[in-house]
Every structure is written in structure tokens, then in C-alpha cells.
Design a protein around this motif. Sequence first.
Motif, PDB file in Angstrom:
ATOM      1  N   ARG A 127       0.892  -1.174   0.028  1.00  0.00           N
ATOM      2  CA  ARG A 127      -0.138   0.188  -0.050  1.00  0.00           C
ATOM      3  C   ARG A 127       0.798   1.096  -0.030  1.00  0.00           C
ATOM      4  O   ARG A 127       1.518   1.514   1.081  1.00  0.00           O
ATOM      5  N   TYR A 145       1.583  -4.957   3.715  1.00  0.00           N
ATOM      6  CA  TYR A 145       0.355  -4.889   4.700  1.00  0.00           C
ATOM      7  C   TYR A 145       0.001  -6.471   4.479  1.00  0.00           C
ATOM      8  O   TYR A 145      -0.291  -6.924   3.587  1.00  0.00           O
ATOM      9  N   ASN A 169      -8.856  -6.474   0.287  1.00  0.00           N
ATOM     10  CA  ASN A 169     -10.156  -6.528  -0.098  1.00  0.00           C
ATOM     11  C   ASN A 169     -10.398  -5.289  -0.890  1.00  0.00           C
ATOM     12  O   ASN A 169      -9.696  -4.204  -1.001  1.00  0.00           O
ATOM     13  N   SER A 170     -11.628  -5.325  -1.663  1.00  0.00           N
ATOM     14  CA  SER A 170     -11.651  -4.338  -2.628  1.00  0.00           C
ATOM     15  C   SER A 170     -12.146  -2.907  -1.859  1.00  0.00           C
ATOM     16  O   SER A 170     -11.467  -1.753  -2.462  1.00  0.00           O
ATOM     17  N   GLY A 171     -12.696  -2.820  -0.786  1.00  0.00           N
ATOM     18  CA  GLY A 171     -12.751  -1.577   0.001  1.00  0.00           C
ATOM     19  C   GLY A 171     -11.413  -0.762   0.427  1.00  0.00           C
ATOM     20  O   GLY A 171     -11.349   0.287   0.372  1.00  0.00           O
ATOM     21  N   LEU A 172     -10.484  -1.557   0.691  1.00  0.00           N
ATOM     22  CA  LEU A 172      -9.140  -1.283   1.143  1.00  0.00           C
ATOM     23  C   LEU A 172      -8.351  -0.642  -0.282  1.00  0.00           C
ATOM     24  O   LEU A 172      -7.778   0.480  -0.012  1.00  0.00           O
ATOM     25  N   ARG A 229      -9.904   0.583  -2.857  1.00  0.00           N
ATOM     26  CA  ARG A 229     -10.647   1.718  -3.166  1.00  0.00           C
ATOM     27  C   ARG A 229     -10.405   3.025  -2.090  1.00  0.00           C
ATOM     28  O   ARG A 229     -10.065   4.021  -2.773  1.00  0.00           O
ATOM     29  N   ARG A 230     -10.045   2.737  -0.857  1.00  0.00           N
ATOM     30  CA  ARG A 230      -9.550   3.777  -0.029  1.00  0.00           C
ATOM     31  C   ARG A 230      -8.286   4.390  -0.253  1.00  0.00           C
ATOM     32  O   ARG A 230      -8.044   5.684  -0.301  1.00  0.00           O
ATOM     33  N   LEU A 245      -8.322   6.639  -2.967  1.00  0.00           N
ATOM     34  CA  LEU A 245      -9.124   8.125  -3.228  1.00  0.00           C
ATOM     35  C   LEU A 245      -8.071   9.251  -3.279  1.00  0.00           C
ATOM     36  O   LEU A 245      -8.348  10.297  -4.010  1.00  0.00           O
ATOM     37  N   ASN A 273     -11.801  -5.242 -10.593  1.00  0.00           N
ATOM     38  CA  ASN A 273     -12.674  -4.233 -10.990  1.00  0.00           C
ATOM     39  C   ASN A 273     -12.508  -2.884 -10.141  1.00  0.00           C
ATOM     40  O   ASN A 273     -12.575  -1.776 -10.961  1.00  0.00           O
ATOM     41  N   GLN A 312     -11.854   0.733 -12.089  1.00  0.00           N
ATOM     42  CA  GLN A 312     -12.636   1.696 -11.820  1.00  0.00           C
ATOM     43  C   GLN A 312     -12.113   2.879 -11.321  1.00  0.00           C
ATOM     44  O   GLN A 312     -12.391   4.024 -11.678  1.00  0.00           O
TER      45      GLN A 312
END
Lengths: 473, 363
Positions: A8, A13, A37-40, A42-43, A46, A222, A226
Motif C-alpha cells: 500500500r 500490509y 479487499n476491494s474497499g481497502l 478503493r480507500r 481515493l 474491478n 474503476q
Amino acid sequence: MLHLPVLRRGQPYRSLTVSRTLDFRTKEPFVEISQANSGLIRRDLLDQETAWRTLQGFRTEELIAMSKRAAGHYLNDTLPLGDDAQTPEDYVRQISATTGLPHVMVRRNMMKIYGVMAEIDSVLSGLTRGMDMRILDDGFGMAGGHAVSFYPRGFSLGVVLPSNSPGVHSLWIPAIAMKIPLVLKPGSSEPWSPYRVIQAFIKAGCPPEVFGCYPTDHGGSNTVLQACGRCMLFGDVGAVKAWRTDPRIELHGPGYSKVVLGEDCVDDYEKYLDVMAASIGENSGRSCINASGIWVPRRGREIAEALSERLAKIAPKSADDPTAQIAPFANAQVAQRLNNIIDAGLYEAGAEDVTKRHRGAGRLAEFDGGTYLLPTIVRCDSPEHTLANREFLFPFASVVEVPQAHIAEAIGPSLVVTAITADEKLKASLLTSHDVGRLNVGPIPTMKIGWDQPHEGNLFEHLYARRAFQQSA
Amino acid sequence: MSRTASKDIATRQKDVLKKLDAHTVEIVKWHFDPKTGSPFWLDWAKKAGWDPRKQVKCYADLDKFGNFQDEWLRGGPVRKWVPKGLAKEPVYVFETGGSTGVPKSRIQINDFRIDYEMFSETLPDKHFPKGADWISIGPSGPRRLRLAVEHLAQHRGGICFMVDLDPRWVIKLIKWGEMAMMERYKTHVIDQALTLLKAHPNIQCIFTTPKLLEALCEKVSLKKLGIKGIFCGGTEMTPQFCRFAVEELLDGVYFAPTYGNTLMGLAVHKPLSASDGYAIVYYPPTPRAMIEVVDPDNPSRIVDYGQTGRVRLTTLTRETFIPRFLERDECEREKPHALYPWDGVRNVRPFNRFSTSVVEGVY
């Protein structure tokens, strides 16, 4: 067991979700890979601008020098690998263990990756048609006597990578020298090269925060696609189809590359058997630039026989045998499935597995714990046949007869076409074809690439757009 | 808790199983009594040629039914499931699945209220304050979540605001490869939620799905908005997701993951802890429903503690009797917990034998 962390912004990580990739031979877990995980993802994505601004703090010439130093580190040094260290020989063995590629092929791919870093200036020159790279530092400059100015189309390049062959990594590596941070999603069986390239760059002085490396699942891939401003996607027919209308994403699906012989050369086909066999068989048929079709106006039967005779001699050898020419499948079930698909196609009238007669055994073979699909040449009576235009992860090609006047329209999308002909009409029809990504005129193997001739998209044009620019004296 | 703290877990588990046996006998009697049972089960018993009222003497005897077929829940008439003993009550119908084809239906009268009232007892008042308002951001429409979460809020003295998400539409967008449209739809949902969250300061509790929670936390700090507790469910959650939520998304806002569905009800989670790798352990609402972990090749055999198997569900309420239903999930069998002295399930995820893949091309 070895463990590969998520990176990251360059920082390791350790995830609670891990995937275990097996040694294809022992079927035992070989490496544990942290899954993001995809949220990680995405975060983290940002804020892509900070990493981009970090790279803008370097002059292009500094990044070029860094790439060249990284080339040496990549090829020769012991580099960090999670909590362990990795020598170049470890790297070769590790790729071989999880992808099945024999060591000799890994080393060839390694030289390809090394080459793009070591020769980064000529690669950039090819991608920019010789532009002075200082224009990227200043934002504008003169090229060919005209004022030019470029701006980045995104703050990072997201790349969803395959596992088939390490050579593909040469396509994204120049992004760093072009001042664009990387967000990589490595293939599940080949995380080794992205990690090693990143570690080589970091050792060469590149800021770690310009690298993200996110082993992840389909949803995570994805998310990368995105969230990043510009992307590359390597994938099968189904994977790339979903993104075909998104201009931010450069798609690298199956290549369906071909060798075409014209009427004027087809009677001399024996002279070109080396080129055809190399195009089909090199790198164990694992590249999108491997030929999966030999398209000829006539004499298909003789060509199929001659190629079969030659390729049927390729037999499985141990992974460290320097003469190994074919790789096993890391997943035996995939080999079984592809074998079934080919057999099902052969039930349809109008096609023959010509290699079968020369092999004297089945296409599916076991050797030293590995499962292989042996080289296969299928002669098809018609371009409409189910097997006429297919691509599989092993040395497979169809020999298809089509009248010369129809070849250019019949071949369909083809990443590389080697046209062995002096016929002006045939050359013209291929030169004007929308379907041909790279055209080799003459007996040049489809596998031979030149850094100054980028195919399947131009990374510079993908990452940068040109703006109109004027400046008062 | 304090009343039972003196008993050891094993003793308390025995008590629970004893109650389960008694409850099973009572529920079977109800569903197979011609005066109170549902047309479906009365008809089933006629064809089966044995009387469950006589032969079911404990929970284990439910094995005699074999596995419940989920196809039985697809299509009508849905009134075949309404027990005669409850025929005069107002009936709700809730659906599960239905992205393609006919969804499974379950009729309910009061079960969703009872389930969520039981669940309410497990929520800490500090993080889900009594009297606080809620917002539910997620699937509603034909799903029981919509009424259930609203009832939960009301039961705790609050009012529930609603933002709907249609998961069937999301699945279609993904199938069509309309990823950009899916993002826009998600943004549309989140924008509505943010508007409500900012306009109603008494909203202190949220129900939402994992994906929507991530999307929400990209836009705001829930803590700064005054949120104290998140009740999260609707789709699979991994320990990694829970860790990510606790460590990176929520700034200390309490996080309560759940596992539930229209057929079972709602399972409560063991409190999350970094020390056990954020393991997600759920305990079913015994005796009203049981989740067991069985050998996929021999679904009547329960696997040992710690072993992986397929989820088997049994629902035992006066409104619904679903014996031995094999879910499309797998997990590990978990030992009883001090708070929940009966078997639980660890790390529920999709059953891996249902996954398939076909590859064309060199990748």
C-alpha cells in the motif's frame, strides 16, 4: 511458507485473507499471498494525486537513470520479498514452481523485462516517436519544429495482470519513467515479477509510495479498473468483454496472432517452417504474440503435416533442463478442460488433429508431476470451423486454407500478423486492415518484437493527451 | 449473563439442547396437527406415510425428514405455507433470491419481529442507544430486512429512515458489464443516505451492507456525523473486511456484523477481536433456528469443531418449519461461547464447490 504482502503506497500490509498458490509439481502450498479487499484498494486510491506529485518532483532523465539502475538490481541482486529475501535464482525457481514455466523460459522472460528497463531511453523514444522527454518535465516544448504540450490523462496507471508469462510486465514498466505511478493487481500464479520489479525500482531510489501492489479477487480487480485514471487489463475473452467500451482501459485479451503465406511463397513453405514453428512454439505458446493460426491460400495439408512432424518432437522435460521447450499447466484441471474443448471441436466435420499421427500418443500428458498439453496442429477446411481461430495456453495452431483475396477480411482481429509474401495486393489488404495490430512483412517470427514499434496500444498515448499550445515570444 | 455465569458452558449447552428437543417436539406437533398445521406439511405427511408427531421425539429426529428442497419455496400458492392455526392473522410474504427466475418465498406473521427483538437484546445500549433514530441503507422491497430493521429501530424506541437499494438490478448491471452504471447507482444510493444523515441529527444507528458502508465512509466520517453503531449484513463478510472496517473505516464506531437470511432469521455475532484475527463467529437464534456444519458428502453428519463443512439450516417456529435445508455456504464449526452456549459457525463464505470458471485465450 513464503508470504507476499499487499503493498500500500509501497508499504507492506499483511491481510487476514490469504490465497495459497501451489507448487504445480508437488501440489503443496508454495506461497501465501495476502489478498486486499476491494474497499481497502478503493480507500487507498481515493488519493492518487499525492503519489503523482511525488514523481513530478523528478526530472525524466533522473527517472530514466533510475530505471537503468533498477534493471541491474532486478537482474542481479538479492531483493526483499515480503519478510524474506529473493536472489535472482530464487526468482527463477519461484516463477517456475507456480506457473510451470521451465527455468530457461523464465530466464528469457527475465531478460525481456531487464531489457525494457535497461533500454528505457530507446523504449521511450519508440513510444514518443523520438520526442525530447524534457517536454514532460516542462509541460511543453518543441517537437519536429512544432510547439507541443502534453498533460496526463490520469494520476496513475492501474494494471490487472495475467499469470501466463512474465514477459507481459515489460508493457507497464515504462510508466515510471513517464512520471505515472503504478497500481498493480498481480496474477494469482505470478506475483513474483511485479514484486521484484517494484523492489528493484525502490532500491534504485524510486519513492515507494508510487507503487501499489494489490493481490485481490475479481471484485478487487474491478476496483482497480474503476478507480485509476488509465488502466491496462490482461484477461480472457470474458474478462475483457466487460470493459470494451471504456476508453480509459487498454485491453489485452487473446491475440489470435497469425502467420499468413501468400500465393507467391506458399509453394516454398518448407523454407518458412522455422518461422512458423517458432511463432507457434516459443515460450510454450503462452504469449498473445504466439501464432495460433497459419493462414494460406492452398497446400494447407502439407504445411500441417510438416509443422506437426516438427512440433511433435517437443516433449516434456524437467523444469531445470536448459533445452526444455514446453511448460506444464500450473492447474491440471485447466489442461483437462482445454483438451476437452479441442476434442469437442474435432467432433465437428472439417478438422483434423494432424499432430496426433506424429505424436503417437494423446495430447494430454503427465511428466514429473506436471500436466502438459503437447503441441497441436489442427488442419481446418474452412475459416468457419470452430477450431479455425482459437487461442489456447500452449503451442496450438490451426492451419486454414482461404483464397488469398479473402485472407485479410477472414483472419479477424489479430494482434500480430507475419505476412510472408511479396504480393502487393495482399500486403495492401493487410496494411489497410483494422484488425491487424502489428504487421511483420517477411519471414519474421510473430514473437519477435521491437521496442521502437509498440503494438497493442502505445503506452505514452494511453497515459498522455496532447493539448493545443501557443506561447508568445 | 450474571445469573448463568456460575454454570460452565458445557452444562449450559446441555440445558439449551434439552430446550431445543422440547421446542422441536412442540413445533412438529403444531405443523402436523390437522387443526393447526400448514397445507404443505399436512400434505407432505400424507404422502410420506409416517406421522412426525409420533416419531419426532427430539431435535435429532428431524433427520427423518431428509433435506428440505429449496424448490418447494418457489412459486405458489404461497398460502400452502400458512399454518391453519394462524390463518386469521395478517400474512406477509418475503422473498430471497430472484435475480433470475422465481424467487423463494417465506410467509411471516410475527417471526421477523420476534427475531429482531431477540437480536436487539444482544446490541449494546452504549452503541445503539435506546431512543436513537436509525437509517437503513440497503435492500428493501420484497425482503424482510425492510420491515425487520424498521421494527428493530421501533423496538428500541427509535424511528427508522430508509434508503432503498435493489440488488437484483445491481446483479443485472454487473452481468451486462455496466460497471459505470453500477457505480452511478451506488452513488445515487449513498447521496440519498448522506442527505438524510446530515439533515437528521438524531440518526445514531445504521443498518447497511458491507459495500455500501465502504462507499459511505469514502464520503464522510460517520463518527463526526454522530453515528454510534453500525449493524452490517446482507452479504458475505470476511475477517479482513471486519478488520478493515474497524481499523480504517469507522473511527471507533461500534461494528456489529450479522449473518442472516429470510429463511433462518438473524444470527448474532461474537464480539470482534483483533486477538483472534477478527474471526466472524455467528450463533443462531436457538431454538427458533439452528445452523449446523455438515459433511457436504454426507449431510446428516455434523463435522467436528474446527472442521469445514456446508451450512445446514433448520427453522423451527410456529409460522415456519424448514428442516435440514442445505445452504449455498460453507464455514467452520465453532464451539459454544460464554454468551451463546451452543454451536456457532465461523467465517461463513460461498460454498466452493459451486464455483466454476472457463478460460478462453492465453490468460
